[in-house]
Structures are given as C-alpha cells and as structure tokens.
Design a protein around this motif. Structure first.
Motif, short mmCIF file in Angstrom:
data_model
loop_
_atom_site.label_atom_id
_atom_site.label_comp_id
_atom_site.label_asym_id
_atom_site.label_seq_id
_atom_site.Cartn_x
_atom_site.Cartn_y
_atom_site.Cartn_z
N UNK A 138 -9.18 11.65 0.72
CA UNK A 138 -9.02 11.15 -0.60
C UNK A 138 -7.86 10.94 -1.19
N UNK A 139 -7.03 11.94 -1.05
CA UNK A 139 -5.38 12.03 -1.42
C UNK A 139 -4.80 11.01 -0.62
N UNK A 140 -5.13 10.85 0.55
CA UNK A 140 -4.42 10.04 1.55
C UNK A 140 -4.66 8.59 1.21
N UNK A 141 -5.96 8.38 0.84
CA UNK A 141 -6.32 7.07 0.07
C UNK A 141 -5.54 6.61 -1.23
N UNK A 142 -5.41 7.63 -1.99
CA UNK A 142 -4.82 7.40 -3.37
C UNK A 142 -3.26 7.06 -3.20
N UNK A 143 -2.64 7.63 -2.07
CA UNK A 143 -1.25 7.33 -1.57
C UNK A 143 -1.08 6.03 -1.14
N UNK A 144 -2.23 5.38 -0.21
CA UNK A 144 -1.98 4.08 0.19
C UNK A 144 -2.27 3.05 -1.16
N UNK A 145 -3.24 3.42 -1.79
CA UNK A 145 -3.46 2.48 -2.85
C UNK A 145 -2.11 2.57 -3.93
N UNK A 146 -1.38 3.60 -4.28
CA UNK A 146 -0.44 3.55 -5.10
C UNK A 146 0.69 2.54 -4.43
N UNK A 147 0.70 2.23 -3.00
CA UNK A 147 1.61 1.28 -2.41
C UNK A 147 1.35 -0.07 -2.49
N UNK A 148 -0.02 -0.33 -2.65
CA UNK A 148 -0.54 -1.90 -2.70
C UNK A 148 -1.59 -1.71 -3.88
N UNK A 179 -15.05 6.18 7.45
CA UNK A 179 -14.70 7.04 6.29
C UNK A 179 -13.45 6.35 5.44
N UNK A 180 -12.55 5.98 6.08
CA UNK A 180 -11.36 5.46 5.28
C UNK A 180 -11.52 4.07 4.64
N UNK A 181 -12.02 3.12 5.41
CA UNK A 181 -12.00 1.86 4.82
C UNK A 181 -12.78 1.48 3.47
N UNK A 182 -13.92 2.21 3.19
CA UNK A 182 -14.66 2.03 2.21
C UNK A 182 -13.89 2.82 0.76
N UNK A 183 -13.15 3.78 1.11
CA UNK A 183 -12.23 4.23 0.13
C UNK A 183 -11.33 3.40 -0.02
N UNK A 184 -10.41 2.94 0.87
CA UNK A 184 -9.40 2.32 0.57
C UNK A 184 -9.47 0.96 -0.02
N UNK A 185 -10.64 0.24 0.40
CA UNK A 185 -10.88 -1.22 -0.12
C UNK A 185 -11.97 -1.11 -1.43
#
Length: 444
Positions: A155-165, A186-192
């Motif tokens: 979850x923290x990793x995805x928050x970092x990505x979404x803060x950049x895009x 696990x990651x794609x549903x969170x990131x998208x």
C-alpha cells in the motif's frame, strides 16, 4: 549452497546473486548471503522483501536470519514487486534485498541487493566482498541478534507511485492487465484504482509455477473487450508489455518517447539517459521534447549511475526498462504503465495515435552469436569497419554509426562465449544488408 569458491564464483555475478535451487542456492546459502551483506554494509537496519514464487519466501526468511544473527534489525516487507526494493531502500534510507525467481519453470532464483538510498550493489560496490565471504568460513554469530519489524510494503509503495502520476481528471478508460499469475495481481488493482478506470484482469490467480511469459492473446483480449490499452506484466512485475486499443504492440521506443516527454514537461531541458542500443526514434523524440539525450552502457547500474551524476529526469533501456529520477533513479514498470494510462486519459487520444511515428526505424532485434573468443570477435568487427566510413566507439562493445543514420552494436555477453548484435537503419533493406555484414564478420 556449498562453501566452495567455485560455487561463490558461479552465483555472484557482476550485478547480483543468481543460482539454481537447491543445487547452487538454498536456505543455507541465502543465510550466509544475508550475513555477508550485513557485514558489508554495517547498517543497523536492513529491509527484506520477496516475490510470490516458489522458494522466494523461504529464501528471504533465511537471508533475514543471516542479517539478524549479525546484530542488525530487519524490516520484513513481505511480498512485493521488483521495484519495491528501490522504494523500501529509498524511502527508509536503508540497505535492502529482494529475493526473486527468474522467468519460467525451473529458472534460477536471485537476490538483488542495494545500499541505502537504493544505490545498487554491483561488482566494485560490494559484490566482490560478498563473493569472498561466501567462499570463506561460516560467519561467527554475534551475541546481540537483531529484531524483526514486519511492515508490508504494497500500500505504501502504491501511494508513492500515485504521488508521481496524477490520474485525476482522466476520461473513463478500460485497461486490460495480464498479471502472468504473479505479483501484479496484487499491485495493479491498487495502482490503477480510480473511478474512471475499469480494470479487466487476466491471469490474476496466483501460480507458484507460472508459464513465464505474458499472454500472447493480450491484443485479442483488448480488441474483444473494447479496451483502451493492455498491460502485460511478467511474474515479478519487473517489465511491462503494452498494446494499444487496436491490439497492436507498442514498442519500448514509443513508450520511451511518451514517458520522456511527460517527465521533461516537469523538468524542461533536463537530461534523459538511454543505453546505446535504444532506437534512434526515441532519442529524436527526447530532443524534440527539449531534453538532452545522454548515451550509457547497457545495464541498470550504468544507467542509474549516469542519471544520478547528471541529474537526469528519466532513463531508458532498449529492453523496456524505464528509470525515474523521482523514484531514486530506479526502474519501475508500474510507474511507466501509470504514465501511459494518464497520457491516454488526459489527451483523449487513442494510444495508437499517440505512438504513431514513434517507432519508425527497422531494427534487427537482439541476435546472439556464439564465438570462441568474444573479445577477439569485437576486435575483428572493429578492424573490418574501420575502413568503411563508420564512426566507431567502444563505450560498450563496438558501435558503428554511418552517415545515413544506420548503426550497429556488438557486445560481449557476461560469462558466456557469446556476443549480442543490434542493428538499425532507415529502411528494411539497409538494415538487413548491414546486419548480414556484421554477422558475416563475426562468423568468418
């Protein structure tokens, strides 16, 4: 893993640790690697993560125990994608390790290592010391073992990505995602996750022994579902293959052009690092976007080092790896994918229109040629083309550039009697003729 020098030499390469399980790398070997890494860094805290495949969790646990027994604490991040190592190390400013399996059934396992701040551990920055320790006696235990802090990373990793895009304000999109039965499930549903994004999952069921390659029907699935684009990740979410709304493959050169333009919009006039076999079309797109292209040898460490040195906004490899200044100069397939989703959603244009003309030069693709002596083969190529009007350089192997825009590169493979050839030209006939000349010199 045995304690012989031969085994240590085989599994510790120039960029990481890689071996067949259990013949070359087993929990005992992972334990000793963890101990050696703790001794190398002298850090009080080390982060450890792993992918979801086969032996990865057990090897990660053994690695962590080796760290603990040398007195360092462990941040146990659990399961995460390949680029979560950079996130962990960069965000926490601690050294880190990621245990991951190779592609396909029976593939070797690997341990990726980085210093604090996500700087990669390579030959010359620590791997040689780890090789020596693995070949030596078993490390002594400390009287004060470390402790474990469990900190799941996703979850923290995805928050970092979404803060950049920023996906705010995008039009409704349908995105097909092939997770290859791996961590992207696990990651794609969170990131998208976004009200405007409809995700169509493919191969999301976890499989300890996945097929190894993205689903070849991705383009057909995109067409059949009326999706705007398709993203096919490998099992570790290390790389991402892209198709447009017509189901046609989008080349890495086109992805480089689109993502570089977005990064340069945030940092006008910045440098963009590319390895020397990235397509000329991508380099021209960087120049058209106002960036300064900088050539690099092939490889993660070389690209990241030059990015850090030059303050580059973005980096790219011919193999489809994309590096970001704001992600500790590390590569992230998911971050590149988010940029593509944002670009399609913001512009209202189809991906096929956005990428039209961005991959305009015919390429040979990578061609592997077995030779008895790779360095002698490179000398032979350099000698032959010295009198042909080619401008030669030796940044990485032998590169020859001609006045008509065509070029070739021949590099020696690491640890194998093999050279790799790449050729590009303005038209198919010129490319094929140059390719055949290079191959003839190599096989003569």
């Amino acid at each position: 893993m045995t304690e012989s020098r031969g085994t240590a030499e085989r599994i510790v390469g120039t960029h990481g640790i890689r071996g067949r399980v259990p013949e070359e790398l087993d929990p005992g070997g992972a334990y000793r690697t963890g101990a050696a890494f703790a001794l190398l860094t002298g850090a009080p805290v080390i982060a450890v993560a792993h992918d979801l495949r086969g032996c990865s969790p057990a090897l990660a646990d053994a690695f962590a125990q080796g760290v603990l027994d040398q007195g360092a604490d462990v941040v146990d991040a659990g399961a995460g994608p390949a680029d979560c190592l950079a996130y962990l190390s960069g965000r926490l400013d601690v050294p880190g390790a990621l245990v991951t399996a190779g592609r396909g059934p029976g593939a070797p396992y690997g341990i990726r290592l980085c210093h604090a701040g996500a700087a990669p551990v390579t030959e010359g920055t620590g791997l040689e010391a780890i090789r020596e320790r693995l070949a030596g006696p078993r490390p002594a235990l400390t009287g004060h073992p470390g402790s474990v802090v469990r900190a799941p990373v996703l979850d923290d990793y995805v928050r970092q990505l979404r803060s950049l895009v920023d996906l705010g304000g995008i039009r409704p999109l349908k995105v097909v995602v092939d997770a290859a039965h791996g961590i992207a499930a696990l990651t794609a549903p969170r990131a998208l996750h976004h009200p405007a994004v409809e995700l169509v999952p493919v191969r999301f069921a976890f499989d300890e022994d996945p097929a190894g390659q993205p689903d070849g029907d991705l383009g057909e699935r995109v067409r059949r579902s009326g999706a705007d684009l398709g993203l096919a990740f490998d099992e570790g979410a290390d790389r991402c293959r892209v198709v447009d709304e017509r189901g046609a493959a989008v080349s890495p050169a086109a992805v480089v052009a689109l993502v570089a333009a977005r990064e340069l919009a945030r940092r006008p006039g910045a440098a963009v690092v590319h390895d020397l076999i990235v397509s000329r079309a991508a380099i021209e797109a960087v120049e058209e976007a106002g960036g300064i292209p900088l050539r690099s040898p092939v490889g993660r460490a070389a690209i990241r080092s030059l990015m850090a040195e030059q303050g580059a906004a973005f980096g790219a490899a011919h193999s489809g790896r994309y590096y970001f200044r704001d992600f500790w100069c590390a590569d992230s397939a998911m971050l590149a994918a988010l940029h593509l989703v944002a670009e399609v959603g913001e512009t209202g244009r189809g991906l096929s229109r956005l990428t039209a003309g961005l991959d305009r030069y015919p390429r040979s693709g990578g061609i592997g040629i077995r030779v008895a002596d790779p360095m002698a083969a490179l000398r032979r190529v350099a000698a032959y083309f010295a009198d042909t009007g080619a401008e030669l350089d030796r940044l990485d192997g032998v590169t020859g550039e001609f006045g008509d825009g065509s070029w070739f590169n021949v590099r020696a493979a690491h640890g194998a009697p093999l050279v790799r050839v790449h050729v590009e030209a303005e038209d198919p006939a010129t490319m094929e003729a140059l390719r055949d000349r290079v191959l003839a010199v190599l096989t003569s």
